[in-house]
Design a protein around this motif. Structure first.
Motif, PDB file in Angstrom:
ATOM      1  N   ASN A  12      82.825  31.878 -28.546  1.00 41.52           N
ATOM      2  CA  ASN A  12      83.887  31.433 -27.640  1.00 41.52           C
ATOM      3  C   ASN A  12      85.264  31.870 -28.127  1.00 41.52           C
ATOM      4  O   ASN A  12      86.126  32.245 -27.324  1.00 41.52           O
ATOM      5  N   GLU A  13      85.485  31.814 -29.430  1.00 45.96           N
ATOM      6  CA  GLU A  13      86.771  32.244 -29.993  1.00 45.96           C
ATOM      7  C   GLU A  13      87.001  33.732 -29.733  1.00 45.96           C
ATOM      8  O   GLU A  13      88.103  34.157 -29.376  1.00 45.96           O
ATOM      9  N   ILE A  14      85.959  34.522 -29.902  1.00 46.22           N
ATOM     10  CA  ILE A  14      86.068  35.966 -29.677  1.00 46.22           C
ATOM     11  C   ILE A  14      86.377  36.254 -28.214  1.00 46.22           C
ATOM     12  O   ILE A  14      87.297  37.021 -27.889  1.00 46.22           O
ATOM     13  N   LYS A  15      85.623  35.641 -27.311  1.00 40.93           N
ATOM     14  CA  LYS A  15      85.817  35.876 -25.877  1.00 40.93           C
ATOM     15  C   LYS A  15      87.222  35.479 -25.426  1.00 40.93           C
ATOM     16  O   LYS A  15      87.826  36.143 -24.580  1.00 40.93           O
ATOM     17  N   LEU A  66      82.563  41.373 -25.010  1.00 40.90           N
ATOM     18  CA  LEU A  66      81.594  41.121 -26.072  1.00 40.90           C
ATOM     19  C   LEU A  66      80.206  41.272 -25.468  1.00 40.90           C
ATOM     20  O   LEU A  66      79.824  40.516 -24.583  1.00 40.90           O
ATOM     21  N   LYS A  67      79.455  42.267 -25.914  1.00 40.18           N
ATOM     22  CA  LYS A  67      78.129  42.529 -25.352  1.00 40.18           C
ATOM     23  C   LYS A  67      77.027  41.731 -26.053  1.00 40.18           C
ATOM     24  O   LYS A  67      76.115  41.222 -25.425  1.00 40.18           O
ATOM     25  N   LYS A  68      77.143  41.647 -27.377  1.00 39.78           N
ATOM     26  CA  LYS A  68      76.077  40.978 -28.127  1.00 39.78           C
ATOM     27  C   LYS A  68      76.551  40.628 -29.532  1.00 39.78           C
ATOM     28  O   LYS A  68      77.271  41.402 -30.159  1.00 39.78           O
ATOM     29  N   ILE A  69      76.165  39.456 -30.007  1.00 45.53           N
ATOM     30  CA  ILE A  69      76.412  39.081 -31.399  1.00 45.53           C
ATOM     31  C   ILE A  69      75.109  39.275 -32.167  1.00 45.53           C
ATOM     32  O   ILE A  69      74.100  38.636 -31.869  1.00 45.53           O
ATOM     33  N   VAL A  76      78.542  43.603 -30.995  1.00 43.01           N
ATOM     34  CA  VAL A  76      78.655  44.820 -30.186  1.00 43.01           C
ATOM     35  C   VAL A  76      79.639  44.560 -29.051  1.00 43.01           C
ATOM     36  O   VAL A  76      79.538  43.550 -28.349  1.00 43.01           O
ATOM     37  N   PHE A  77      80.584  45.490 -28.870  1.00 41.38           N
ATOM     38  CA  PHE A  77      81.599  45.357 -27.832  1.00 41.38           C
ATOM     39  C   PHE A  77      81.575  46.568 -26.900  1.00 41.38           C
ATOM     40  O   PHE A  77      81.085  47.637 -27.263  1.00 41.38           O
ATOM     41  N   LYS A  78      82.151  46.381 -25.724  1.00 48.93           N
ATOM     42  CA  LYS A  78      82.357  47.484 -24.785  1.00 48.93           C
ATOM     43  C   LYS A  78      83.830  47.495 -24.401  1.00 48.93           C
ATOM     44  O   LYS A  78      84.399  46.458 -24.060  1.00 48.93           O
ATOM     45  N   ILE A  79      84.446  48.688 -24.472  1.00 50.06           N
ATOM     46  CA  ILE A  79      85.866  48.798 -24.153  1.00 50.06           C
ATOM     47  C   ILE A  79      86.106  49.970 -23.211  1.00 50.06           C
ATOM     48  O   ILE A  79      85.505  51.034 -23.359  1.00 50.06           O
ATOM     49  N   ASN A  80      86.954  49.750 -22.227  1.00 51.59           N
ATOM     50  CA  ASN A  80      87.389  50.803 -21.303  1.00 51.59           C
ATOM     51  C   ASN A  80      88.887  50.953 -21.513  1.00 51.59           C
ATOM     52  O   ASN A  80      89.668  50.068 -21.158  1.00 51.59           O
ATOM     53  N   LEU A  94      91.897  42.779 -33.432  1.00 50.09           N
ATOM     54  CA  LEU A  94      91.131  41.635 -32.928  1.00 50.09           C
ATOM     55  C   LEU A  94      90.756  40.704 -34.077  1.00 50.09           C
ATOM     56  O   LEU A  94      90.903  39.477 -33.977  1.00 50.09           O
ATOM     57  N   ALA A  95      90.281  41.281 -35.164  1.00 52.59           N
ATOM     58  CA  ALA A  95      89.899  40.475 -36.328  1.00 52.59           C
ATOM     59  C   ALA A  95      91.103  39.710 -36.871  1.00 52.59           C
ATOM     60  O   ALA A  95      90.997  38.530 -37.237  1.00 52.59           O
ATOM     61  N   LYS A  96      92.252  40.370 -36.891  1.00 56.92           N
ATOM     62  CA  LYS A  96      93.471  39.737 -37.411  1.00 56.92           C
ATOM     63  C   LYS A  96      93.876  38.541 -36.560  1.00 56.92           C
ATOM     64  O   LYS A  96      94.239  37.478 -37.084  1.00 56.92           O
ATOM     65  N   ILE A  97      93.810  38.695 -35.227  1.00 54.45           N
ATOM     66  CA  ILE A  97      94.153  37.598 -34.319  1.00 54.45           C
ATOM     67  C   ILE A  97      93.185  36.428 -34.494  1.00 54.45           C
ATOM     68  O   ILE A  97      93.561  35.263 -34.357  1.00 54.45           O
TER      69      ILE A  97
END
Length: 217
Positions: A12-15, A66-69, A76-80, A94-97
């Motif tokens: 949830n934090e990541i999303k 976020l595609k999969k933990i 695994v992430f997807k970015i456009n 992202l990790a820093k935030i």
């Protein structure tokens, strides 16, 4: 290993934080990138112990999901994103935030511009070499340049480009306003791309020249 951290963010934090990356942003690429600083690659300057600042660049992220933990340490992430975006830097930001540290372990391009359908690997392409399926998967070079400004040029101008020279965009070969600077233009002769370049002060300056033998035509 440069740094470790004990915090492992939740799904949830990541999303929640992924939403903050959508839109127009300014990014500061890593000093270990291949960006040139005063004519020299940034990563080479770092290795030489030089002190310098990386310039900000404008980027755009249309999608970041976020595609999969896989486990608490890997996901695994997807970015456009827009061309020129340093995805490794996006991951680090992202990790820093999220109050931790992170890095990119692998990166796979699944589309580019119009090439947003299923892409195939080089090994698969080689396996198609002697069968009709090869024709179905290959696209012409100009396929990815749809919508890009184009000019149709004469043979004399094409020869100048093949020799690495620029030429003046005259009224006969002009299909765009020659007096307005354009940073990305395609120069074609007989429907074949001769060069990719820019127009400045009424002249076309090649940046990438295709190796086409037109001198016999």
């Amino acid at each position: 290993i440069i740094e470790k951290h004990k915090k492992f963010p939740t799904k949830n934090e990541i999303k929640q934080q992924l939403k903050t990356f959508i839109g127009d942003l300014e990014q500061i690429p890593s000093k270990y990138s291949s960006i040139k600083i005063n004519g020299k690659r940034a990563y080479k300057l770092v290795r030489q112990g030089k002190n310098f600042d990386m310039p900000k660049r404008k980027i755009k992220i249309k999608e970041f999901k976020l595609k999969k933990i896989i486990n608490e340490r890997k996901a695994v992430f997807k970015i456009n994103c827009s061309s020129g975006t340093y995805v490794r830097t996006v991951v680090e930001d992202l990790a820093k935030i999220l109050g931790t540290v992170g890095h990119l372990t692998s990166l796979r391009r699944i589309g580019f511009g119009k090439l947003d359908k299923k892409l195939i690997s080089l090994d698969s392409l080689i396996s198609f070499m002697h069968i009709d399926k090869l024709i179905k998967v290959l696209k012409p070079v100009d396929y990815i340049f749809e919508g890009v400004k184009k000019i149709n040029i004469k043979q004399t101008d094409a020869k100048l480009l093949l020799d690495g020279n620029f030429f003046y965009v005259n009224s006969e070969s002009e299909t765009i306003t020659k007096d307005i600077p354009i940073k990305f233009v395609i120069a074609s002769y007989k429907n074949k791309i001769i060069a990719i370049g820019k127009i400045n002060d009424g002249s076309f300056y090649p940046q990438t020249v295709m190796n086409l033998n037109i001198r016999k035509n």
